[in-house]
Design a protein around this motif. Sequence first.
Motif, short mmCIF file in Angstrom:
data_model
loop_
_atom_site.label_atom_id
_atom_site.label_comp_id
_atom_site.label_asym_id
_atom_site.label_seq_id
_atom_site.Cartn_x
_atom_site.Cartn_y
_atom_site.Cartn_z
N SER A 43 -33.14 -33.54 27.25
CA SER A 43 -33.79 -34.25 26.14
C SER A 43 -34.44 -35.53 26.62
N ASP A 158 -37.18 -29.24 21.36
CA ASP A 158 -35.85 -29.55 21.89
C ASP A 158 -34.79 -28.74 21.16
N GLU A 159 -34.30 -27.69 21.76
CA GLU A 159 -33.30 -26.79 21.18
C GLU A 159 -33.59 -26.49 19.71
MG LIG Z 1 -30.43 -32.52 24.49
#
Ligand SMILES: [Mg+2]
Length: 288
Positions: A43, A158-159
């Motif tokens: 991240s 991000d995910e």
């Molecule tokens: Mg992360």
Amino acid sequence: MAEIRLVNIVKKFDEDTVVNNLNLTIEDGSFTVIVGPSGCGKSTTLRMIAGLETPTSGEIWIGDDCVTNLEPGKRNIAMVFQNYALYPTMTVRKNIEFGLVNKKVPKAERESLIQEISDIVGLTDHLDKKPHQLSGGQRQRVALARAMVKKPKVFILDEPLSNLDAKLRGQMRRELIQLHKRLGTTFVYVTHDQVEAMSMGDQIILLDKGVTQQMDSPMNMYHDPNNVFTAEFIGTPPMNILDRVHLNTVLPTLFENVKYVGFKPEHAEIIGKRRSEGRIMSCCKVRF
Ligand SMILES: [Mg+2]
Ligand SMILES: Nc1ncnc2c1ncn2[C@@H]1O[C@H](COP(=O)(O)OP(=O)(O)OP(=O)(O)O)[C@@H](O)[C@H]1O
């Protein structure tokens, strides 16, 4: 569209180095997946590309522009997070429109963009609903539509699927792959799930403790890992690794000068079983 380059990127939080001399190139139009265990710096890397974090040292390039110190709004990047961060009191239409109003896009153009994008992500019938009236997958699509409507040069995600159940996650993975093909825009996708990485990416960057372990195609990552970390991270089940202790016990002369020997589960064939100290041991033949 644009290639993204990270050059000697270091990121420290106080004395903690969380990204350590990262060099990577994300090719123009690629679907690049950054994968690695929790806390490895995925991240943080994305946030530096988006401009939400500043590197301690090193440079970030998008196309021919050095953007290391450029503010996020000027990078032409859209980011989709794990928690969709929708405005709960606004309709789907308003959620998608919000960024365009801020950018002072004229009303007629806004309406045609909303129509076009909601058609692509399958939200046309839901434009007047509020987020709480939508399923998880539909909310995720609103977050995507909100990013897409700005027609960015790069999408970073991000995910984005980790809040969805397994079935919906599978469906959304396929939809994202289709979307990428359709838009031809660079996608940078973060996940800690190697299956997701292998099934979605055309380029995979595997990080551990802020250091690149391998940057490669899914096939090479699987069949030709650079090191033990990659061999053990990729694959379900992963590669079997015999270290010196094992090798000295079972194959003392065959691999004299090697530190590790790895083999894929599918290259082993069980050829017999015997009982030893009350346990049943399998004997297997391995094709190297
Ligand atoms: Mg992360
Ligand atoms: N703002 C911050 N201040 C201090 N430390 C931070 C900050 N943001 C991240 N870190 C630390 O940096 C490291 C990397 O964090 P990061 O969020 O990039 O990991 P990640 O790979 O995305 O993990 P996950 O898969 O759990 O999301 C972690 O050890 C984290 O505690």
